[in-house]
Scaffold this motif. Structure first.
Motif, mmCIF file in Angstrom:
data_model
loop_
_atom_site.group_PDB
_atom_site.id
_atom_site.type_symbol
_atom_site.label_atom_id
_atom_site.label_comp_id
_atom_site.label_asym_id
_atom_site.label_seq_id
_atom_site.Cartn_x
_atom_site.Cartn_y
_atom_site.Cartn_z
ATOM 1 N N HIS A 54 0.840 -1.417 -0.003
ATOM 2 C CA HIS A 54 -0.004 -0.020 -0.116
ATOM 3 C C HIS A 54 0.720 1.334 0.084
ATOM 4 N N ILE A 55 2.276 1.065 -0.206
ATOM 5 C CA ILE A 55 2.986 2.225 0.124
ATOM 6 C C ILE A 55 2.908 3.194 -0.907
ATOM 7 N N ARG A 56 2.609 2.888 -2.085
ATOM 8 C CA ARG A 56 2.508 4.056 -3.110
ATOM 9 C C ARG A 56 1.264 3.613 -3.936
ATOM 10 N N GLU A 57 0.560 4.840 -4.547
ATOM 11 C CA GLU A 57 -0.714 4.676 -5.356
ATOM 12 C C GLU A 57 -0.801 3.275 -6.423
ATOM 13 N N THR A 163 5.173 11.909 7.555
ATOM 14 C CA THR A 163 4.079 12.317 7.450
ATOM 15 C C THR A 163 3.636 12.075 5.960
ATOM 16 N N TYR A 164 4.528 11.366 5.346
ATOM 17 C CA TYR A 164 3.939 10.661 3.933
ATOM 18 C C TYR A 164 3.324 9.201 4.008
ATOM 19 N N CYS A 165 3.776 8.651 5.003
ATOM 20 C CA CYS A 165 3.898 7.259 5.316
ATOM 21 C C CYS A 165 2.562 6.391 5.687
ATOM 22 N N VAL A 166 2.197 5.346 5.208
ATOM 23 C CA VAL A 166 1.007 4.880 5.301
ATOM 24 C C VAL A 166 1.498 3.560 6.417
ATOM 25 N N LEU A 265 20.170 3.014 4.597
ATOM 26 C CA LEU A 265 19.881 4.016 5.679
ATOM 27 C C LEU A 265 19.018 5.193 4.951
ATOM 28 N N PRO A 266 17.684 5.055 4.702
ATOM 29 C CA PRO A 266 16.898 6.025 3.932
ATOM 30 C C PRO A 266 17.101 7.350 4.346
ATOM 31 N N VAL A 267 17.079 8.465 3.571
ATOM 32 C CA VAL A 267 17.405 9.881 3.869
ATOM 33 C C VAL A 267 16.023 10.622 3.553
ATOM 34 N N GLN A 268 15.582 10.142 2.460
ATOM 35 C CA GLN A 268 14.112 10.646 1.610
ATOM 36 C C GLN A 268 14.589 12.302 1.119
ATOM 37 N N SER A 269 15.298 13.085 1.881
ATOM 38 C CA SER A 269 15.485 14.465 1.106
ATOM 39 C C SER A 269 16.830 15.076 1.730
ATOM 40 N N GLY A 305 20.190 3.923 0.057
ATOM 41 C CA GLY A 305 19.157 4.827 0.639
ATOM 42 C C GLY A 305 17.920 5.089 0.012
ATOM 43 N N ASP A 306 16.935 5.631 0.546
ATOM 44 C CA ASP A 306 15.563 5.823 -0.085
ATOM 45 C C ASP A 306 15.268 7.321 -0.385
ATOM 46 N N PHE A 307 14.675 7.748 -1.460
ATOM 47 C CA PHE A 307 14.585 8.904 -1.707
ATOM 48 C C PHE A 307 13.029 9.225 -2.299
ATOM 49 N N ILE A 308 12.400 10.672 -1.746
ATOM 50 C CA ILE A 308 11.242 10.887 -2.444
ATOM 51 C C ILE A 308 11.408 12.297 -2.892
ATOM 52 N N VAL A 309 11.083 12.409 -4.188
ATOM 53 C CA VAL A 309 11.013 13.677 -4.805
ATOM 54 C C VAL A 309 9.531 13.880 -4.962
ATOM 55 N N SER A 336 14.466 5.205 -5.507
ATOM 56 C CA SER A 336 13.897 6.820 -5.461
ATOM 57 C C SER A 336 12.442 6.734 -6.091
ATOM 58 N N PHE A 337 11.631 7.519 -5.294
ATOM 59 C CA PHE A 337 10.186 7.561 -5.751
ATOM 60 C C PHE A 337 9.668 8.876 -5.983
ATOM 61 N N LYS A 338 8.507 9.035 -6.689
ATOM 62 C CA LYS A 338 7.856 10.232 -6.708
ATOM 63 C C LYS A 338 6.879 10.148 -5.701
ATOM 64 N N TYR A 339 6.771 11.213 -5.010
ATOM 65 C CA TYR A 339 5.960 11.253 -3.781
ATOM 66 C C TYR A 339 4.321 10.946 -4.126
ATOM 67 N N SER A 340 3.791 10.083 -3.244
ATOM 68 C CA SER A 340 2.490 9.592 -3.866
ATOM 69 C C SER A 340 1.563 9.963 -2.588
ATOM 70 N N PRO A 341 0.454 10.648 -2.772
ATOM 71 C CA PRO A 341 -0.340 11.229 -1.719
ATOM 72 C C PRO A 341 -0.952 9.763 -1.107
ATOM 73 N N ARG A 342 -0.922 9.560 0.232
ATOM 74 C CA ARG A 342 -1.709 8.244 0.644
ATOM 75 C C ARG A 342 -2.843 8.789 1.613
ATOM 76 N N PRO A 343 -4.230 8.275 1.428
ATOM 77 C CA PRO A 343 -5.302 8.818 2.114
ATOM 78 C C PRO A 343 -4.984 8.435 3.635
HETATM 79 N N1 5AD Z 1 5.128 8.357 -1.654
HETATM 80 C C1 5AD Z 1 6.246 7.859 -2.082
HETATM 81 N N2 5AD Z 1 7.223 7.261 -1.649
HETATM 82 C C2 5AD Z 1 7.100 6.590 -0.251
HETATM 83 N N3 5AD Z 1 7.743 5.840 0.381
HETATM 84 C C3 5AD Z 1 7.028 5.968 1.572
HETATM 85 N N4 5AD Z 1 5.822 6.561 1.613
HETATM 86 C C4 5AD Z 1 5.876 7.167 0.417
HETATM 87 C C5 5AD Z 1 4.903 7.804 -0.519
HETATM 88 N N5 5AD Z 1 3.547 8.183 0.057
HETATM 89 C C6 5AD Z 1 9.064 5.570 0.275
HETATM 90 C C7 5AD Z 1 10.134 5.964 1.026
HETATM 91 C C8 5AD Z 1 10.325 4.650 2.005
HETATM 92 C C9 5AD Z 1 10.153 3.693 0.769
HETATM 93 C C10 5AD Z 1 9.885 2.149 1.630
HETATM 94 O O1 5AD Z 1 9.082 4.045 0.311
HETATM 95 O O2 5AD Z 1 11.176 6.282 0.367
HETATM 96 O O3 5AD Z 1 11.663 4.846 2.592
#
Ligand code: 5AD
Ligand code: SF4
Length: 448
Positions: A54-57, A163-166, A265-269, A305-309, A336-343
Motif C-alpha cells: 500500500h506504500i504508493r498509489e 507524514t507521507y507514510c502509511v 539508511l533512507p534519507v528521503q530528502s 538509501g531511499d528518496f522521495i521527490v 527513489s520514488f515520486k511522492y504519492s499522496p496516501r489517504p
Molecule cells: N510516496 C512515495 N514514496 C514513499 N515511500 C514511503 N511512502 C511514500 C509515499 N507516500 C518510500 C520511502 C520509503 C520507501 C519504503 O518508500 O522512500 O523509505
C-alpha cells in the motif's frame, strides 16, 4: 458465494518490500502444511493469495487489475485471498468492490488463513485485519526449507509517523520479537539451508530485547548472538531509521566479520525544511555525520538509501539540496520514488502538492545521479577479490549468479567455463571470486 472444492494448488504473489516476501513465504509454508501444493509455473492455481503493498498509489491499484486478470475468461475462477497492507488499509472496500475475493487478511492476522480458507470453501467470505502483537509468529509452522539467502522478520511496525507514510497505519506500532524466538528461527533457517540471513523490520534498528541472561540488548546484541551459528556465514539487516542508530550497531560493523559491509539508511530528502515537514527527526548534516561514523567503523561499507521527490512544497532549490546530498554520499545503490499522496496521512492534505510533470523531471535527474554513482561504485570494485554467495544458475550454460558482500549481483562461470552443470559448484556455496568487469546492475567475476 458458492461452495467450492478444497483447493489442491496455490500461488502466493507478493508485492512491495522484503517483509512482504517473508510474509509470503510463511503463508506458503502454512498452505503446504494443509497439503496444498504450489501451482506449477504457467499453470492456474486453485487458490491465489495476493500479498499486497500500500506504500504508493500504483502499488495499491495493482490489486484490482490483478483480480480482474485472475477472473478473465475463467469458468471456475480461483479462490482469491487479498493479504498484506492493502488488505489492512482497504479491507472493507475490497470486499465491496471485488465480490470474487473471499478472504481479506491483514499482515498481523495471516496465521488465521487456514481457518478462513475453510470458510471460503464453504462459500463464506471473511475479513481479518486484527492487529494482535506477536501472536502471528507463534502460530506459524516451523521453518523447513530455505533459500541460501533468507529473510527473518525481527521487528514490525513503526512509531515514527513520517507524514507521507502509511506504514504506521498498516503495520501498526513497533514491536520486537523475543530474542530467544529469533535465535531458534535463525537456527532452523540455517538447518534448512540458509547461509545468509537478512534481519527485517520496518525500523529494524529499533529492535530491542533481552539476551539469554536477561540483559537488555539492541540489534547489535542480536547480530552478535546469531554470528555464533557456525553454518551461518553472512548477516544483513534492513531497513533502518537514522534516529534509532546506536554506537553498538556502528561498532558491530567493525567487529563482526559475518556482518556484511552494507547499510541501507533512507534519507528521503537533502533539504532540512522538507525533512522537517516529513517529520524525519534528522537533518541532512546529522545524516551525513552518521554515515561518516559507519565509514570509520568499516571503511569499505556500501551505502544505500531511499528518496522521495516532489514532497508537497518542495522547491527547485530544495530538490537541488537532495542532489547535493547524493553527490556528497556516493551511494552504491538507491531507491527513489515520486511522492504519492496516501489517504489518511498528513502530507496528503498539505498545501503545495507538486505537479506530475515536475516530479517526473526531478525523478529523472535524481536517478541519473544515482545510476552514475552506482556504476562508479561497481567500477571501483573491479580488481577486488571477494566471496560470492551462489544463489542460482545464470541464463547461460555453466553460468552462476550470486551476491558480493556489498550486495552487488555477480555472475561468473564454473570451472572449465563450459559444462551445463559445473558439478563443482552448488547453490549456497561461497566462492572466492575476482571481480573483472562492471555494469550498472551487476559485475562479472572469475573464480580464483
Ligand atoms: N510516496 C512515495 N514514496 C514513499 N515511500 C514511503 N511512502 C511514500 C509515499 N507516500 C518510500 C520511502 C520509503 C520507501 C519504503 O518508500 O522512500 O523509505
Ligand atoms: Fe508495502 Fe510498506 Fe506494507 Fe511493505 S510495509 S508491504 S512496503 S506498505
Amino acid at each position: 458465494m458458492r461452495k467450492t472444492a478444497p483447493p489442491r494448488t496455490y500461488r502466493v504473489k507478493s508485492f512491495g518490500c522484503q517483509m512482504n516476501v517473508y510474509d509470503g513465504e510463511r503463508m506458503a509454508e502454512m498452505l503446504d502444511e494443509q497439503g496444498i501444493t504450489p501451482a506449477a509455473e504457467g499453470e492456474d492455481a486453485d487458490l491465489v493469495v495476493l500479498n499486497t503493498c500500500h506504500i504508493r498509489e500504483k502499488a495499491a491499484e495493482k490489486v484490482y487489475s490483478d483480480i480482474g486478470r485472475l477472473l478473465k475468461g475463467k469458468e471456475t475462477p480461483p479462490l482469491i485471498a487479498v493479504a498484506g497492507c492493502v488488505a489492512q488499509a482497504e479491507g472493507e472496500e475490497i470486499m465491496a468492490r471485488a465480490p470474487a475475493v473471499s478472504m481479506v487478511v491483514g499482515p498481523q492476522a495471516y496465521h488465521r488463513l487456514p481457518a478462513m480458507l475453510e470458510r471460503a470453501v464453504d462459500g463464506k467470505r471473511s475479513t481479518d485485519t486484527d492487529m494482535p502483537p506477536i501472536a502471528k509468529f507463534d502460530a506459524l509452522p516451523r521453518r523447513r526449507k530455505s533459500a541460501p539467502a533468507a529473510f527473518l522478520t525481527v521487528q514490525e511496525g513503526c512509531d515514527k509517523f513520517c507524514t507521507y507514510c502509511v506504514v504506521p497505519y498498516t503495520r501498526g506500532a513497533e514491536i520486537s520479537r523475543p530474542f530467544a524466538d529469533l535465535v531458534t528461527e535463525a537456527d532452523r533457517l540455517v538447518a534448512a539451508g540458509a547461509r545468509e540471513i537478512t534481519l527485517l523490520g520496518q525500523n529494524v534498528n529499533a529492535w530491542r530485547g533481552e539476551d539469554g541472561k536477561g540483559r537488555p540488548v539492541g540489534l547489535a546484541g542480536l547480530i552478535r548472538e546469531l554470528a555464533q551459528l557456525p553454518d551461518l556465514v553472512r548477516i544483513r539487516y534492513t531497513t533502518s531509521h537514522p534516529a534509532d542508530m546506536d554506537d553498538a550497531l556502528i561498532a558491530a560493523h567493525g567487529e563482526i566479520d559475518k556482518l556484511m559491509p552494507y547499510l541501507h539508511l533512507p534519507v528521503q530528502s537533502g533539504s532540512d525544511r522538507v525533512l522537517k515537514a516529513m517529520n524525519r527527526s534528522h537533518t541532512a548534516d546529522s545524516y551525513l555525520k552518521l554515515l561518516d561514523r559507519f565509514r570509520q567503523a568499516r571503511p569499505d561499507i556500501a551505502l544505500s538509501g531511499d528518496f522521495i521527490v516532489g514532497f508537497p512544497g518542495e522547491t527547485e532549490a530544495e530538490f537541488a539540496e537532495t542532489l547535493a546530498l547524493v553527490d556528497a554520499v556516493g551511494y552504491a545503490l538507491a531507491f527513489s520514488f515520486k511522492y504519492s499522496p496516501r489517504p489518511g496521512t498528513p502530507a496528503a492534505t498539505m498545501d503545495g502538492q507538486i505537479a506530475g510533470e515536475v516530479m517526473d523531471e526531478r525523478l529523472q535527474r535524481l536517478q541519473a545521479s544515482l545510476n552514475r554513482d552506482q556504476l562508479a561504485f561497481n567500477e571501483a570494485s573491479v580488481g577486488r577479490t571477494c566471496d560470492v554467495l551462489v544463489e542460482r544458475k545464470g541464463k547461460f550454460p555453466g553460468q552462476w549468479l550470486g551476491k558480493s558482500p556489498w550486495l552487488q549481483s555477480v555472475h561468473f562461470y564454473g570451472p572449465e567455463n563450459a559444462a551445463a552443470d559445473s558439478a563443482d559448484i552448488a547453490i549456497g556455496d561461497i566462492v572466492r571470486t575476482r571481480l573483472v568487469d562492471a555494469m550498472g546492475n551487476s559485475l562479472a567475476g572469475e573464480i580464483i
